[in-house]
Design a protein around this motif. Sequence first.
Motif, PDB file in Angstrom:
ATOM      1  N   THR A  27     106.213 -53.217  47.771  1.00 15.95           N
ATOM      2  CA  THR A  27     106.048 -52.623  46.446  1.00 15.95           C
ATOM      3  C   THR A  27     104.602 -52.669  45.986  1.00 15.95           C
ATOM      4  O   THR A  27     103.881 -53.616  46.316  1.00 15.95           O
ATOM      5  CB  THR A  27     106.921 -53.372  45.405  1.00 15.95           C
ATOM      6  OG1 THR A  27     106.838 -52.730  44.136  1.00 15.95           O
ATOM      7  CG2 THR A  27     106.502 -54.823  45.263  1.00 15.95           C
ATOM      8  N   PRO A  28     104.153 -51.653  45.238  1.00 15.83           N
ATOM      9  CA  PRO A  28     102.916 -51.831  44.467  1.00 15.83           C
ATOM     10  C   PRO A  28     103.203 -52.775  43.312  1.00 15.83           C
ATOM     11  O   PRO A  28     104.286 -52.732  42.719  1.00 15.83           O
ATOM     12  CB  PRO A  28     102.597 -50.409  43.977  1.00 15.83           C
ATOM     13  CG  PRO A  28     103.906 -49.696  43.998  1.00 15.83           C
ATOM     14  CD  PRO A  28     104.739 -50.320  45.070  1.00 15.83           C
ATOM     15  N   ALA A  44      91.127 -49.477  42.753  1.00 17.78           N
ATOM     16  CA  ALA A  44      91.101 -49.711  41.305  1.00 17.78           C
ATOM     17  C   ALA A  44      91.132 -48.371  40.592  1.00 17.78           C
ATOM     18  O   ALA A  44      90.766 -47.332  41.161  1.00 17.78           O
ATOM     19  CB  ALA A  44      89.850 -50.501  40.908  1.00 17.78           C
ATOM     20  N   GLY A  45      91.563 -48.398  39.335  1.00 17.39           N
ATOM     21  CA  GLY A  45      91.593 -47.189  38.543  1.00 17.39           C
ATOM     22  C   GLY A  45      90.340 -47.030  37.707  1.00 17.39           C
ATOM     23  O   GLY A  45      89.497 -47.930  37.622  1.00 17.39           O
ATOM     24  N   HIS A  67      94.294 -52.210  41.782  1.00 21.67           N
ATOM     25  CA  HIS A  67      95.512 -51.807  42.470  1.00 21.67           C
ATOM     26  C   HIS A  67      95.823 -52.875  43.514  1.00 21.67           C
ATOM     27  O   HIS A  67      94.994 -53.173  44.388  1.00 21.67           O
ATOM     28  CB  HIS A  67      95.316 -50.461  43.173  1.00 21.67           C
ATOM     29  CG  HIS A  67      94.997 -49.340  42.241  1.00 21.67           C
ATOM     30  ND1 HIS A  67      94.449 -48.141  42.662  1.00 21.67           N
ATOM     31  CD2 HIS A  67      95.138 -49.226  40.890  1.00 21.67           C
ATOM     32  CE1 HIS A  67      94.271 -47.341  41.618  1.00 21.67           C
ATOM     33  NE2 HIS A  67      94.686 -47.978  40.539  1.00 21.67           N
ATOM     34  N   ILE A  68      97.007 -53.468  43.432  1.00 31.07           N
ATOM     35  CA  ILE A  68      97.405 -54.547  44.330  1.00 31.07           C
ATOM     36  C   ILE A  68      98.801 -54.254  44.853  1.00 31.07           C
ATOM     37  O   ILE A  68      99.682 -53.828  44.103  1.00 31.07           O
ATOM     38  CB  ILE A  68      97.383 -55.909  43.609  1.00 31.07           C
ATOM     39  CG1 ILE A  68      95.991 -56.182  43.018  1.00 31.07           C
ATOM     40  CG2 ILE A  68      97.770 -57.036  44.571  1.00 31.07           C
ATOM     41  CD1 ILE A  68      95.893 -57.482  42.237  1.00 31.07           C
ATOM     42  N   ASP A  69      98.986 -54.466  46.151  1.00 27.57           N
ATOM     43  CA  ASP A  69     100.269 -54.181  46.800  1.00 27.57           C
ATOM     44  C   ASP A  69     100.861 -55.446  47.396  1.00 27.57           C
ATOM     45  O   ASP A  69     100.186 -56.458  47.570  1.00 27.57           O
ATOM     46  CB  ASP A  69     100.059 -53.179  47.946  1.00 27.57           C
ATOM     47  CG  ASP A  69     100.182 -51.746  47.481  1.00 27.57           C
ATOM     48  OD1 ASP A  69      99.915 -51.485  46.293  1.00 27.57           O
ATOM     49  OD2 ASP A  69     100.517 -50.880  48.313  1.00 27.57           O
ATOM     50  N   SER A  70     102.123 -55.352  47.749  1.00 25.93           N
ATOM     51  CA  SER A  70     102.767 -56.377  48.564  1.00 25.93           C
ATOM     52  C   SER A  70     103.360 -55.680  49.783  1.00 25.93           C
ATOM     53  O   SER A  70     104.165 -54.752  49.648  1.00 25.93           O
ATOM     54  CB  SER A  70     103.865 -57.092  47.778  1.00 25.93           C
ATOM     55  OG  SER A  70     104.464 -58.107  48.564  1.00 25.93           O
ATOM     56  N   ALA A  88      95.774 -52.291  48.478  1.00 27.17           N
ATOM     57  CA  ALA A  88      96.453 -51.009  48.295  1.00 27.17           C
ATOM     58  C   ALA A  88      96.049 -50.049  49.410  1.00 27.17           C
ATOM     59  O   ALA A  88      95.011 -50.223  50.055  1.00 27.17           O
ATOM     60  CB  ALA A  88      96.083 -50.422  46.934  1.00 27.17           C
ATOM     61  N   PRO A  89      96.861 -49.012  49.683  1.00 26.85           N
ATOM     62  CA  PRO A  89      96.472 -48.025  50.690  1.00 26.85           C
ATOM     63  C   PRO A  89      95.105 -47.432  50.365  1.00 26.85           C
ATOM     64  O   PRO A  89      94.812 -47.224  49.195  1.00 26.85           O
ATOM     65  CB  PRO A  89      97.569 -46.958  50.572  1.00 26.85           C
ATOM     66  CG  PRO A  89      98.752 -47.712  50.031  1.00 26.85           C
ATOM     67  CD  PRO A  89      98.170 -48.734  49.096  1.00 26.85           C
TER      68      PRO A  89
END
Length: 294
Positions: free
Chosen positions: A26-27, A56-57, A63-66, A272-273
């Motif tokens: 998940t993001p 980042a936005g 932006h961080i994912d798992s 993040a991708p």
Amino acid sequence: MHTLPDTPTPSTCAVGDITVHRIDETPLPPATGPWLLPGATPEVVAGQDWLRPHFAGDDGILHIDSHSFAFAVDGLRVLVDTGNGKERANPAWHNLRTDFPERLTAAGFPPGSVDLVVLTHLHADHVGWNTRKVNDEWVPTFPEARYLTARAEREFWAAYDMEEARRQMFRDSVIPVEQAGLLDLVDVPAEGVHITPSLSLVPAPGHVAVELNSQGDTALITGDCIHHPVQLAHSAIGACVGIDPQQSETTRGERLASLAGTDTLLLGTHFAPPTAGRVVAHGDAYRLRPAPTT
């Protein structure tokens, strides 16, 4: 169980003849960044243009994912970390109930086929799918696999005065694997240790990172040694969950210095991708140059 919105296209990258699959869970919510990396303020993030748009936005929020990584190497089918999937105190991890096992299967790694599960460390978001509930009992999700983690990591938590939320995580995701006789503890010296000819564990702050070598190519899976690419620019930015911030900063800086300017592929467990990239010099620090994925 639910399918996540805006599911990324399944991603792979090549390390010699090893194909590394990113298995998305998940993001993470936007509030995760300010909580996890409080030093990465919007002002600090805005000062690194290269973080946008992937990491980042425009608002300076990270932006961080798992996700996990799966690959076949030296005759073994390997999964690095197992995400979450259970009831947790932290809302970012709580009750995700994603289709992670189905994604793993779709990538060609059904749980019953996995030979080795490498746990970079024993945090909730890295061990959650170690087990699944069957008849109200937690049983190993990967029954044919050996689970590996650093001996120092397991012994640290065995002696630590854990809060109840962490105790629960051990009860549902670590102890059942131990009771099944599937958990192997590995001594990881400063120079690292070979698990197979192409797969090594190397020390990182408080846990291990995973190194792959094939046909002259190398890659490093970070675990939580580096949570986010902003730490390439500011290695002093540490995670709120860190127990020894100074040691983490020192080790992170040494690791980045050893990677800078090389062809080693850096694969961030929470990046993040596009996730994969190479460390290059940037001013008096570093940045991540994203690498192509398929």
